[in-house]
Design an enzyme around this catalytic site. Sequence first.
Site, short mmCIF file in Angstrom:
data_model
loop_
_atom_site.label_atom_id
_atom_site.label_comp_id
_atom_site.label_asym_id
_atom_site.label_seq_id
_atom_site.Cartn_x
_atom_site.Cartn_y
_atom_site.Cartn_z
N HIS A 297 75.02 -0.65 79.23
CA HIS A 297 76.23 -0.22 79.93
C HIS A 297 76.26 -0.77 81.35
O HIS A 297 76.14 -0.02 82.31
CB HIS A 297 76.34 1.30 79.92
CG HIS A 297 76.65 1.86 78.58
ND1 HIS A 297 75.72 2.53 77.82
CD2 HIS A 297 77.78 1.83 77.85
CE1 HIS A 297 76.26 2.90 76.68
NE2 HIS A 297 77.52 2.47 76.67
N ASN A 298 76.44 -2.05 81.46
CA ASN A 298 76.54 -2.71 82.76
C ASN A 298 77.81 -3.56 82.79
O ASN A 298 78.62 -3.51 81.86
CB ASN A 298 75.29 -3.54 83.03
CG ASN A 298 74.96 -4.45 81.86
OD1 ASN A 298 75.86 -5.02 81.22
ND2 ASN A 298 73.67 -4.57 81.54
N HIS B 256 86.45 0.52 81.44
CA HIS B 256 86.31 1.58 80.43
C HIS B 256 84.95 2.26 80.46
O HIS B 256 84.79 3.36 79.92
CB HIS B 256 86.56 1.00 79.03
CG HIS B 256 85.39 0.27 78.45
ND1 HIS B 256 85.03 -1.00 78.87
CD2 HIS B 256 84.50 0.63 77.51
CE1 HIS B 256 83.97 -1.39 78.20
NE2 HIS B 256 83.62 -0.43 77.36
N ASP B 257 83.94 1.65 81.08
CA ASP B 257 82.61 2.26 81.19
C ASP B 257 82.13 2.29 82.63
O ASP B 257 80.92 2.33 82.89
CB ASP B 257 81.59 1.49 80.33
CG ASP B 257 81.50 2.04 78.92
OD1 ASP B 257 81.76 3.24 78.74
OD2 ASP B 257 81.19 1.27 77.99
#
Length: 900
Positions: A618-619, A660-661
Amino acid sequence: MDISKVLIRQLSAREWRRFVAFRSLPADSIDPAFRQQILADYDVHFYEYGELAASSAQEVVSADTVTFAVGEPTAGSSRPQQRWPEGSDGKQRQLVESVVESASQEDVQDTILPTLSEEEAIFIERLVSDLKFPNLLPPNPVIKILIAFCKNDPVFEALVNASHRLSLEPTFVKSAESAIDAFQNPSSGGHHIIIVDARYPRTIEAEALGRSIRNSKGSQHTTMVAVVKKSVFEKDDTAVISLLDVGYNRCIIESPHVSICSSELRQIQHSLVRPQNVISTQQALYTALHRSREAVIITDDTLRAQYANRASERVLNMKLDEIVGRSLSDLVTADISNILSHTSRYKDYDGYLTTRRKSQESSQIHVRAVPVSCIGRNPTHLVLILESSSSALVSTNAIGEALQTLPQGKEVPRGSLHSIRRGSFDVRSIASDGLRRTSLAKLSSLPLEAPITKVLSLLAQVQENCSLDEAKLLDRVMEFLKREGLYSPQMKEIRTEDPVATDLIGALLTQGPTNILSSRRSSNDSIIRGGGRPSTGSIVFNKTKESSQLSDLLQTALDWDFEIFKLEDLTEKRPLVCLGLELFRRFDVYNTFNCDEMTFKLWLIEMEKHYHSENTYHNSTHAADVMQATAVYLQQLSNRELKIMDRMDEATALIAAATHDIDHPGRSSAFLCNSDNTLALLYNDICVLESHHAATTFRLTLGDDKINIFKHLDRDMYKLARSIIVDMILATEMTRHFEHLAKFVSVFGTDVESKDPLPPDNDDNQILVRRMLIKCADVSNPTRPLKFCVEWARRIAEEYFMQTDEEKRKNLPIVMPMFDRTTCSISKSQIGFIEYIIHDMMDAWNSFIEMPEIIRYMEFNYSQWKLFEEQGINTLSDIKRKQMSLTEDTASSISLEEKF
């Protein structure tokens, strides 16, 4: 205007000389009030017709008389000669003194035109037409000039002195950022001329500044000038062309002489600025047309639509982008040759045409066509005014016919909405018990009605006329429809001998603080807290081999096999800014948001700074990958001409994909709930991470005006953009995966070979498409080439293992016990993920978007994971060794060609 008298006569030579001398004075050198007074004294309408000049009337003329002069002056006049058509022998050169007592155009045609030759009659008709449709007078403000120079050298001093000499209003800045701020300043901005020093690209990057200015609101009529070195013109024209391509109007050579700079500025003022002022004034006319209640379409001389206002959508029952660019023959079923035959002779056309709407209904429309000549003597455009006299009647008949086809209650009269609603709740239904009748009666009394309520009402009506067995079946159907979780997922049969798949899918479908993962796997939700580079504010690339490689790589930004990990290396693990700017440029996001490129660049830098580079999955690389997949899907939808997503939909989809993250903490929602994290407490254990991503996006964007990409949108457009972005980010939450998929399949189906037309592009369908698009982009890893698929699987597995390790250390409930680094099979987890999550979703998406490569890659990768499982390639170390065998030119594409 009504014309009651037309007087055509000749000016004397003296009158003409005085008038020409007055007219030759620069417009900005005369006080506007004095100018109007002089024109009033001459009793003229001052239009630049080229072959027509206005003059005074020496005779006493009544107030309703329009006076003008055409023709040659007497000997000695300096006026250019305007000759009448050959064959007018016997007539004076002053032409004709024609007096029309009536105000109607019909009387003009009946009384005057028959006495003239055909060419003279055409000339008179054009004359009258020009008087009826005068030009809009342009503004004449003080010209403001913005000079962006990095240093005060002699060239800068010369431009400053030249600006003062010409009475211009200058503003001076020394950087690109200051230039953008000065131009966008509400009170002092909006400059007519912008001069940029393009001699020193390391200090002021002229091309980037040009793109930013051109993407700013209100820059379309600004004249941009680049000052370049003399050597630029002595070499090839590549540098000049690149400046012109990004929006500059002119390039001038540096000069320290004030006289040369004054000459250049004066030429720019007369040849560029003044015409732009005239063009900008026409925007008022377009605004009036767009808000007019009459349907107006402007076509070229071949009847191809160049412009259509909003009212034309109502008359033709088409969207504007379905009208503009198409020939009138494609919009109507009648012969349009009569329109051309009339207007080519400068005659208005008045008649009726038949058009076929999208619903295949025929509608007759009244058309008035007026020819307009923009260049030369012949008509170049036609103004069509449309009005539909029968549309209301057709719609009423269609509604009546539709109502007659609805099922009715036994003893209720047909044909009215009231009877239909009462029939829905007939208490004598043979298949209904008292409780259901009471519930439906209460439901009917509510002031609101949901779509599912309408379905229940129609089913209740059908029950009135069916057998007892059928009625009982309908009762069961209605009970299912009344359940709250109509599309919510329920666990089906999963092989108990596959604990990894059971653990994974069960965790995905569970929400809240339990010992089963509730967060979404759509982002492969997990965490690692290992080593990583701290976030940096911006990226600066030197003019090296790396920058050339980066430029070449970005040329393939819309390829499905885009090298995302190569981009990660070239940008030092900050790929979102570079890829985001490229995709925003390709999809014209800057113009859609009326925002400059520099603001978007600063926004992307800030968004990427809030992605945690220490996360292995998640980067910002994952965000850039999802954004790239979104762009490819958007391009495919555009190629198919589905017209289900407009420019605002495309822009907001890219923005949602990019953020979105954002600020992902490196833990799943279930972990946050189990550990009583502040985010879980804030969002009440519901959709924790996705709510945080959406809120962070807008908190950061709106908190700093320098990165506020929404600042130039009006309130309604901002609310629309915000609702789309928030909805798309929330759609990536995996606990509602099967709900979104079931709704999409129920509307669009899954049959790839089906040739049925797509459902109407209403708001509900657009929402389904947007949600499905970002969900498929978010989990596109198994549909990429094998080397990318394996690398993403390795990264997400590492995050899952790290989360399990921390849960063990802190004695927290273990969300996925099978994801233990010592026992888990990565290959088996990927096999289960493709089987139960990816396969059905990608089949449905491919049937809609027609992108077969995602299915080919998915099936090939699935077979490879099966092979890896058989070969015992399961652990992280096994996967890393396998990756080393995959060369840069991986054999996956070759295998695909051989396999398919």
